[in-house]
Motif scaffolding. Sequence first.
Motif, PDB file in Angstrom:
ATOM      1  N   THR A 173      30.962   6.122  91.086  1.00 38.66           N
ATOM      2  CA  THR A 173      32.158   5.298  91.280  1.00 38.66           C
ATOM      3  C   THR A 173      33.160   6.094  92.106  1.00 38.66           C
ATOM      4  O   THR A 173      33.784   7.033  91.615  1.00 38.66           O
ATOM      5  CB  THR A 173      32.785   4.890  89.942  1.00 38.66           C
ATOM      6  N   LEU A 174      33.307   5.704  93.382  1.00 38.55           N
ATOM      7  CA  LEU A 174      34.180   6.451  94.289  1.00 38.55           C
ATOM      8  C   LEU A 174      35.648   6.227  93.987  1.00 38.55           C
ATOM      9  O   LEU A 174      36.473   7.150  94.071  1.00 38.55           O
ATOM     10  CB  LEU A 174      33.907   6.045  95.739  1.00 38.55           C
ATOM     11  N   GLY A 229      38.597  -5.615  95.936  1.00 34.68           N
ATOM     12  CA  GLY A 229      37.532  -4.921  96.648  1.00 34.68           C
ATOM     13  C   GLY A 229      37.380  -3.453  96.301  1.00 34.68           C
ATOM     14  O   GLY A 229      36.315  -2.864  96.513  1.00 34.68           O
ATOM     15  N   LEU A 230      38.436  -2.832  95.763  1.00 35.17           N
ATOM     16  CA  LEU A 230      38.371  -1.413  95.403  1.00 35.17           C
ATOM     17  C   LEU A 230      38.143  -1.193  93.911  1.00 35.17           C
ATOM     18  O   LEU A 230      38.098  -0.051  93.458  1.00 35.17           O
ATOM     19  CB  LEU A 230      39.662  -0.698  95.818  1.00 35.17           C
ATOM     20  N   ALA A 231      38.000  -2.262  93.170  1.00 38.32           N
ATOM     21  CA  ALA A 231      37.781  -2.123  91.722  1.00 38.32           C
ATOM     22  C   ALA A 231      36.335  -1.711  91.460  1.00 38.32           C
ATOM     23  O   ALA A 231      35.401  -2.359  91.940  1.00 38.32           O
ATOM     24  CB  ALA A 231      38.096  -3.437  91.011  1.00 38.32           C
ATOM     25  N   SER A 232      36.163  -0.607  90.741  1.00 38.48           N
ATOM     26  CA  SER A 232      34.821  -0.086  90.421  1.00 38.48           C
ATOM     27  C   SER A 232      33.937  -0.052  91.665  1.00 38.48           C
ATOM     28  O   SER A 232      32.834  -0.602  91.684  1.00 38.48           O
ATOM     29  CB  SER A 232      34.156  -0.929  89.331  1.00 38.48           C
ATOM     30  N   PHE A 233      34.434   0.615  92.694  1.00 31.21           N
ATOM     31  CA  PHE A 233      33.689   0.699  93.960  1.00 31.21           C
ATOM     32  C   PHE A 233      32.568   1.728  93.782  1.00 31.21           C
ATOM     33  O   PHE A 233      32.783   2.931  93.858  1.00 31.21           O
ATOM     34  CB  PHE A 233      34.613   1.104  95.101  1.00 31.21           C
ATOM     35  N   THR A 234      31.354   1.224  93.547  1.00 38.54           N
ATOM     36  CA  THR A 234      30.213   2.095  93.284  1.00 38.54           C
ATOM     37  C   THR A 234      29.300   2.195  94.498  1.00 38.54           C
ATOM     38  O   THR A 234      29.302   1.323  95.372  1.00 38.54           O
ATOM     39  CB  THR A 234      29.397   1.587  92.082  1.00 38.54           C
ATOM     40  N   VAL A 275      29.186   3.123 104.042  1.00 38.66           N
ATOM     41  CA  VAL A 275      30.643   3.076 104.147  1.00 38.66           C
ATOM     42  C   VAL A 275      31.197   4.492 104.278  1.00 38.66           C
ATOM     43  O   VAL A 275      30.587   5.466 103.840  1.00 38.66           O
ATOM     44  CB  VAL A 275      31.306   2.389 102.927  1.00 38.66           C
ATOM     45  N   THR A 276      32.372   4.555 104.909  1.00 38.15           N
ATOM     46  CA  THR A 276      33.177   5.772 104.899  1.00 38.15           C
ATOM     47  C   THR A 276      34.552   5.401 104.375  1.00 38.15           C
ATOM     48  O   THR A 276      34.961   4.237 104.431  1.00 38.15           O
ATOM     49  CB  THR A 276      33.311   6.382 106.312  1.00 38.15           C
ATOM     50  N   MET A 277      35.261   6.397 103.830  1.00 40.36           N
ATOM     51  CA  MET A 277      36.627   6.198 103.342  1.00 40.36           C
ATOM     52  C   MET A 277      37.519   7.272 103.930  1.00 40.36           C
ATOM     53  O   MET A 277      37.061   8.386 104.208  1.00 40.36           O
ATOM     54  CB  MET A 277      36.676   6.255 101.815  1.00 40.36           C
ATOM     55  N   TYR A 292      24.814  -6.622  98.492  1.00 39.57           N
ATOM     56  CA  TYR A 292      25.780  -7.551  97.902  1.00 39.57           C
ATOM     57  C   TYR A 292      27.215  -7.060  98.077  1.00 39.57           C
ATOM     58  O   TYR A 292      28.152  -7.858  98.169  1.00 39.57           O
ATOM     59  CB  TYR A 292      25.474  -7.812  96.423  1.00 39.57           C
ATOM     60  N   LYS A 293      27.406  -5.740  98.141  1.00 41.07           N
ATOM     61  CA  LYS A 293      28.750  -5.216  98.356  1.00 41.07           C
ATOM     62  C   LYS A 293      29.185  -5.475  99.794  1.00 41.07           C
ATOM     63  O   LYS A 293      30.358  -5.753 100.060  1.00 41.07           O
ATOM     64  CB  LYS A 293      28.798  -3.724  98.028  1.00 41.07           C
TER      65      LYS A 293
END
Length: 322
Positions: A173-174, A229-234, A275-277, A292-293
């Motif tokens: 989880t990021l 969209g950022l909730a529990s981003f796994t 993805v990158t953050m 799905y994400k």
Amino acid sequence: MLNNMKTMLGLVLVLAGLVYYLVNKDSSNGATGEGAWLLPQLQGDVTGELTALKISKGEEHLVMIKKGQQWYVEGGFYADTAPMMQLLQALRAAEKIEAKTSNPENFKQLGLGDDDLKVTLMAGEKVLAAVHLGKKATAPGASFARLGGKDQTWLVTAIDQVAFMSDDWTLKTLIDESAEQVVQVRIDNGSAAVIEINRDPISGTWSLASLPEDKQVKVDAPLLSMASGLASFTIETAMPVDLADKALKISADYQLTTGESIAVKVYQHAADYFVTMNLDKYKNWMFKIPSYKFDALNKSMSDFIEDKVESTATVETPDTQS
């Protein structure tokens, strides 16, 4: 004089007997171990001292190491500290129930051989604790354990099975920011219009920005879903950044109530998505995500709006022919 010597000899014998009793009593309690901690050295607060947690099985080794205030899987990504703390608490709470075999020939039957699973806790170069964790016992709530380098095995209060795969210890989880912690979201997937939603600071309701005059927001428009969209981003896996063969598909920007901006970029390579953050701790990493994400982030304006429907309500007039 003779009577005095007899009296003294009697006292010596009584004292000797008392000492023998106490020594054997302590020795007996140490052998059964009932109610004694398996690892008494962990009863203090050793969490701050801990610098490495090693799990070994035969020639295989999995190591979590602490650098500064962060934990990493050695040679990989950040470690998930939750299972680490659960294991530490289980080891701290484990009590000896009964002494079992001390014959090395019987260790394998209990899953306590030298090449069976072993957990080692380190504080710098110092070994805080080393213990083999064996099979569950037939007795409810019990399992077998053996201290590293020792022949005595123990029946102890149960310690849950320890995972030996590195993925089980890697942070998945990021980030976890609920919609209540977000004030604005912008999604650009390369289509004609960039989607922007904003949260009213008083009512907390979400609204769509730049709504065309001839359009209206759909009743079931996924505004809250977009804001979450950022909730529990796994993620599935983490790897060093390498975007050479990957195409940018989505840019998603989130403005938080704290003033922080989080930018998520989604790339595609064949059937895989990454993805990158823009967060400092993740700046050198990219992450594989499930399809799905990607679908949850890949939104267009048509998902939110529809043609405006004018009101067709009529006003009834009184009957004048009565």
